[in-house]
Design an enzyme around this catalytic site. Sequence first.
Site, PDB file in Angstrom:
ATOM      1  N   ASP A  14       0.812  -1.216   0.000  1.00 54.14           N
ATOM      2  CA  ASP A  14       0.000   0.000   0.000  1.00 54.14           C
ATOM      3  C   ASP A  14       0.849   1.271   0.000  1.00 54.14           C
ATOM      4  OD1 ASP A  14      -2.328  -1.498  -0.003  1.00 54.14           O
ATOM      5  OD2 ASP A  14      -2.294  -1.696   2.178  1.00 54.14           O
ATOM      6  N   ARG A  94       2.048   5.389  17.284  1.00 55.86           N
ATOM      7  CA  ARG A  94       1.702   6.462  16.342  1.00 55.86           C
ATOM      8  C   ARG A  94       2.253   7.833  16.684  1.00 55.86           C
ATOM      9  NH1 ARG A  94       1.598   2.588  13.083  1.00 55.86           N
ATOM     10  NH2 ARG A  94      -0.386   1.892  12.229  1.00 55.86           N
ATOM     11  N   ASP A 123      -5.802   5.154  13.432  1.00 55.86           N
ATOM     12  CA  ASP A 123      -4.405   5.519  13.172  1.00 55.86           C
ATOM     13  C   ASP A 123      -4.279   6.858  12.460  1.00 55.86           C
ATOM     14  OD1 ASP A 123      -3.281   3.328  14.444  1.00 55.86           O
ATOM     15  OD2 ASP A 123      -3.502   2.049  12.678  1.00 55.86           O
ATOM     16  N   SER A 174      -5.275  -6.914   7.572  1.00 56.95           N
ATOM     17  CA  SER A 174      -4.553  -5.669   7.784  1.00 56.95           C
ATOM     18  C   SER A 174      -3.823  -5.800   9.113  1.00 56.95           C
ATOM     19  CB  SER A 174      -5.541  -4.504   7.824  1.00 56.95           C
ATOM     20  OG  SER A 174      -4.900  -3.386   8.399  1.00 56.95           O
TER      21      SER A 174
HETATM   22  N1  ARG Z   1      -7.611  -1.168  16.441  1.00 57.62           N
HETATM   23  C1  ARG Z   1      -6.275  -0.987  16.859  1.00 57.62           C
HETATM   24  C2  ARG Z   1      -6.020   0.452  17.198  1.00 57.62           C
HETATM   25  O1  ARG Z   1      -6.821   1.273  16.899  1.00 57.62           O
HETATM   26  C3  ARG Z   1      -5.295  -1.540  15.878  1.00 57.62           C
HETATM   27  C4  ARG Z   1      -5.148  -0.810  14.608  1.00 57.62           C
HETATM   28  C5  ARG Z   1      -4.398  -1.662  13.663  1.00 57.62           C
HETATM   29  N2  ARG Z   1      -3.836  -0.932  12.605  1.00 57.62           N
HETATM   30  C6  ARG Z   1      -3.599  -1.487  11.406  1.00 57.62           C
HETATM   31  N3  ARG Z   1      -2.992  -0.757  10.541  1.00 57.62           N
HETATM   32  N4  ARG Z   1      -3.950  -2.708  11.128  1.00 57.62           N
HETATM   33  O2  ARG Z   1      -5.035   0.785  17.765  1.00 57.62           O
END
Ligand code: ARG
Length: 411
Positions: A14, A94, A123, A174
């Site tokens: 991606d 993040r 994110d 993902s």
């Molecule tokens: N739901 C989790 C969070 O908000 C994990 C996010 C996962 N991110 C990803 N790019 N698959 O922190």
Amino acid sequence: MPEKIVLAYSGGLDTSVAAHWLRVERGYEVHCLTVDLGALGDVEGARRRSTEAGAASIDVVDAREDFLRYFVFPALQANVIYEGRYPLATALGRPLIAKLLVDKARAIGATAVAHGCTGKGNDQVRLDVGVQTLAPDLAIVGTTREHSISRDEALTYAAKHGISVRQTLASPYSTDENLWGRSVEAGVLEDPWLAPPEDVFEWTKPLDQTPAKPVVVEIRFEQGIPVALDGEPLGPVALVERLNALGGEHGIGRIDMIENRLVGIKSREIYESPAAVILLEAHQILEQLTLTKQQVRFKDRVGQEYADLVYNGLWFTSHHRDLAQYVTSTQRHVTGDVKLRLWHGTIMVQGRRAEKSLYSQQLATYNKEGDLFDQSHAQGFIKLHGLQAQIQAHRQMLTEPGDLLRLASPE
Ligand code: ARG
């Protein structure tokens, strides 16, 4: 001269497509930033793909130690767990990525940063808020938000523009990984009634393959920070890596939950966080010994507030600083050892000790010998403790005999 943009680059399908798209469709000179938070895969492949996508440069930054020291361990001291289950691995990474994006943008005079987060997730919020807080003048391009394409379209796009993508990169899930854990979403996991297929898991063994014999690990904390395993002093990265391996081997740290995203969606999430689950357990066990009842209870509420703040991307705030100051202050005497047995996905405490423990065997003992607790004090204390209940029952509640039987029933 094209404007420069710094792209948060994982090296996968991606973000490689995103690098190409930012250059060709948006006219940017693209500089990739790959942040190593402890789960970096194929760095050479990432470098090659960034070149194939036409990026002007790629930087790989080892941020593992900073991640643990400044993000994960403070969260551990606060026992940060989102909605009772999620140790927040992705969320804690993040703000650091946002900061490094800004640093790099400043260093090369970029006018924008970019990321490939979906427009339905948390994110994007964490990265955008982080960047916007630290550098409000920088433009932020969410490549997936603005140019949403399917997995298949991305593969076709890559093939057409000479970006080499191994088929294995096109996982049905993902995922996001760092030292504090692995997050998995999408694919068949979107049906909450379906058990997660075994191919979702990479760090933890299924329970029917874990060792028949348990292992006992002794963890040492100094002021709420883990510093040694089995008597061997270890730096943060080595310590967490070792616990991830050990816990994973014993099937520890699998989490399957429906969580509430900031953007309103309920989502089904699978996490693997062996080290996080073990350390959070050990840390709380040591706090049971070293904090008073009031401290444990109030700190628990602070920890929930702290977890929401991390989840919601509000890391760079005074509210965070204020909560963190309180938490750090509580950790003064959280120094000691915890012994845990790991076995078939379970964690069982085997022992705990602390230099400044509040536990007193001479008060707790049921043996007569050495008992320092004066039981004659109990009677008067209990009389006063129950005083208002006693008066209320007789003046307001006991109108008919048997009334109090139904105290908690609705009618
Ligand atoms: N739901 C989790 C969070 O908000 C994990 C996010 C996962 N991110 C990803 N790019 N698959 O922190």
